[in-house]
Design an enzyme around this catalytic site. Structure first.
Site, PDB file in Angstrom:
ATOM      1  N   GLU A 320       0.675  -1.223  -0.091  1.00  0.00           N
ATOM      2  CA  GLU A 320       0.061  -0.152   0.251  1.00  0.00           C
ATOM      3  C   GLU A 320       0.717   1.141   0.362  1.00  0.00           C
ATOM      4  O   GLU A 320       0.556   2.194   0.557  1.00  0.00           O
ATOM      5  CB  GLU A 320      -1.214  -0.653   0.661  1.00  0.00           C
TER       6      GLU A 320
HETATM    7  C1  NGO Z   1      -4.221  -5.162   4.432  1.00  0.00           C
HETATM    8  C2  NGO Z   1      -3.006  -3.484   4.896  1.00  0.00           C
HETATM    9  C3  NGO Z   1      -3.431  -3.101   6.074  1.00  0.00           C
HETATM   10  C4  NGO Z   1      -4.385  -3.607   7.077  1.00  0.00           C
HETATM   11  C5  NGO Z   1      -5.095  -4.646   6.253  1.00  0.00           C
HETATM   12  C6  NGO Z   1      -6.249  -4.807   7.681  1.00  0.00           C
HETATM   13  C7  NGO Z   1      -1.877  -5.012   4.351  1.00  0.00           C
HETATM   14  C8  NGO Z   1      -0.448  -6.454   3.713  1.00  0.00           C
HETATM   15  N1  NGO Z   1      -1.672  -4.089   4.097  1.00  0.00           N
HETATM   16  O1  NGO Z   1      -3.477  -6.017   4.480  1.00  0.00           O
HETATM   17  O2  NGO Z   1      -2.564  -2.381   6.482  1.00  0.00           O
HETATM   18  O3  NGO Z   1      -4.024  -3.876   8.705  1.00  0.00           O
HETATM   19  O4  NGO Z   1      -4.934  -4.711   5.537  1.00  0.00           O
HETATM   20  O5  NGO Z   1      -7.320  -5.915   7.684  1.00  0.00           O
END
Ligand code: NGO
Length: 508
Positions: A320
């Site tokens: 992200e």
């Molecule tokens: C995503 C995000 C995290 C969140 C999570 C919540 C990943 C790999 N990045 O998973 O920052 O906390 O979802 O479900």
């Protein structure tokens, strides 16, 4: 040393059998060699060959552990279970031929033999043996069903993750989680130690990371805060290793770094401290990719983490990164990945790091929902390996259903059957089965505070993931799994684990 603790674990488990009041006698399913969670690879029952533990039952284990074993045998139980140097009625020994983690358990009228090539295998065999004993014994003599189990894992990596950044979890809570996950042969615990809200691991060269980034109010919604000292962390590594669990530390970057930048504004490109953030948004922070100080910082953090982590992996996040332009992301990975290797560790990251040509033999944690991911395909072709965490099956922070208190729902509701209903070998197309080295069930903590919250979301779903990861594909069977899981309920009740009584399961 490790072996001695293993034997203590076994012996400490046995007195329970002798002293606790009956629950097993009311359980619907008789215990057999195939009652075990995760399912064993091979079992050949031998009816009539049951072994009965009595006041005269002796235990033996390799010489090095005899002393501790004797001490552990003396708690006030109905049974003495005395230690003998060799050839005890319950006999643990090392021998070749069972692989890194496998074991053979042979139960006859005359005794129980547990054989493994490595101490980890004996530990796994002990977890199986525990489940072959009643959850709580009748006053009489407990019985272990006769026959032979030959067992070994399908995948070498079977993990779960705790997110200490969104809500801090104490070392005591983490130890308690380790106790429970190791019952199901989970052998990796990934700790998410830094994110936008908080930084949770002490780094000597950058002390404000924790004094500021781990201070009060740094949990989601301004809750809690806290961090692991280096001693805390080393203690957890040891505690986990005694249960054959390897700790994988994660520092997420170049995104998810707001807390570090609040502590050290020089890690931003304009040198201005961002405001502290405890909301649940993601994707807004980024390290300054063009600044040299970024790489001095990373070098220090990775060096100190590597020094206190005996396991092979350093997890570097990489997910992200919406605030990092693609070219900058690649430039960043080109510098970061060699740093991990320089400190003697294998780079491990969320699957986005597979976009980097520098990924090499890195481990990619696939958390997507797509069935094909071109950058994972090409990274694998270049030597990367994959750990499967498809979010719609393995994310333990998803709600079970609309009524679940807490949890998130962006990847859909995940009841036990959904956690169980997939195959790591075929979930993601475009990569050979041999590139998948395991599974992991992440538990993100945006909505979690207490150990009770952790346990409620992890259990029973983590057991589904444990079976997907340990047991051969041919043993995967929902009806069998749900029956075994239902029969496990009294053990969680006995251990005070606050699990979700899924309506899909008929609980004993
Ligand atoms: C995503 C995000 C995290 C969140 C999570 C919540 C990943 C790999 N990045 O998973 O920052 O906390 O979802 O479900």
């Amino acid at each position: 040393m490790r072996l001695s603790r293993l034997v203590m674990t076994l012996v400490l488990a046995l007195p329970l059998v002798a002293t606790t009041a009956s629950a097993a006698s009311t359980s619907r399913m008789p215990i057999t060699l195939t009652s075990v969670l995760p399912a064993v690879a091979e079992a050949v029952p031998s009816p009539g060959d049951d072994f009965r533990i009595t006041g005269r039952t002796t235990v033996s284990a390799p010489d090095s552990v005899a002393g501790q074993l004797a001490d552990a045998l003396r708690p006030a139980t109905g049974f003495d279970l005395p230690l003998v140097p060799a050839g005890g009625d319950i006999d643990l020994a090392l021998e070749p031929g069972h692989g890194d983690e496998g074991y053979r358990l042979t139960v006859r009228k005359s005794g129980v033999d547990l054989r493994a090539t490595a101490p980890a295998g004996l530990f796994n065999g002990v977890q199986t043996l525990r489940q072959l004993l009643p959850a709580a014994a009748e006053a009489g003599a407990p019985i272990i069903p006769g026959g032979t189990i030959d067992d070994r894992p399908r995948y070498a990596y079977r993990g779960t993750m705790l997110d200490l950044a969104r809500h801090f979890h104490t070392p005591d809570e983490i130890r308690r989680y380790i106790d429970q996950i190791s019952r199901f042969k989970i052998n990796y615990l990934h700790l998410h130690l830094g994110d936008d809200q908080g930084w949770r691991i002490e780094i000597d060269a950058w002390p404000r990371l924790t004094t500021v980034g781990g201070g009060p109010g740094t949990g989601v919604g301004g809750d809690g805060g806290g961090f692991l000292t280096k001693d805390d962390y080393r203690g957890l590594v040891r505690y986990a290793a005694e249960r054959f669990v390897t700790i994988v530390p994660e520092i997420d970057m170049p995104g998810h770094v707001n807390a570090a930048q609040v502590a050290y504004p020089e890690l931003t490109c304009d040198g201005v401290a961002p405001r502290a953030r405890t909301d649940m948004r993601v994707g807004y922070s980024t390290l300054c990719v063009r600044a040299e100080i970024t790489y001095r910082f990373l070098d220090d953090v990775l060096r100190e983490l590597a020094e206190m982590t005996p396991g092979p992996y350093l997890h570097i996040g990489g997910d992200e990164t919406f605030a990092t332009p693609h070219g900058s992301y690649l430039a960043f990975q080109r510098r970061l990945l060699p740093l991990v290797r320089k400190h003697g560790k294998i780079p491990y990251g969320w699957h986005e790091i597979g976009q980097s040509p520098a990924a090499g033999d890195a481990r990619l944690q696939f958390w997507g929902r797509e069935r094909n991911n071109p950058s994972v395909t090409s990274a694998v072709a270049a030597g990367a390996k994959v750990i499967m965490s498809p979010s719609e099956h393995t994310y333990l922070d998803m709600k079970y259903d609309n009524f679940t208190p807490g949890g998130l729902d962006w990847a859909g509701a995940i009841e036990v059957s959904t956690a169980y209903g997939w195959d790591p070998a075929t979930q993601l197309g475009g990569i050979p089965e041999s590139s998948v080295i395991g599974v992991e069930a992440p538990l993100w903590s945006e909505t979690l505070r207490s150990l009770a919250d952790i346990e409620f979301l992890a259990f029973p779903r983590l057991v589904a993931i444990a079976e997907i990861g340990w047991s051969p594909r041919a043993t995967h069977d929902w009806d069998s799994f749900r029956a075994r899981l239902g029969a496990y309920g009294p053990r969680w009740v006995r251990d005070g684990v606050r699990f979700h009584r899924s309506p899909e399961i008929r609980w004993s």
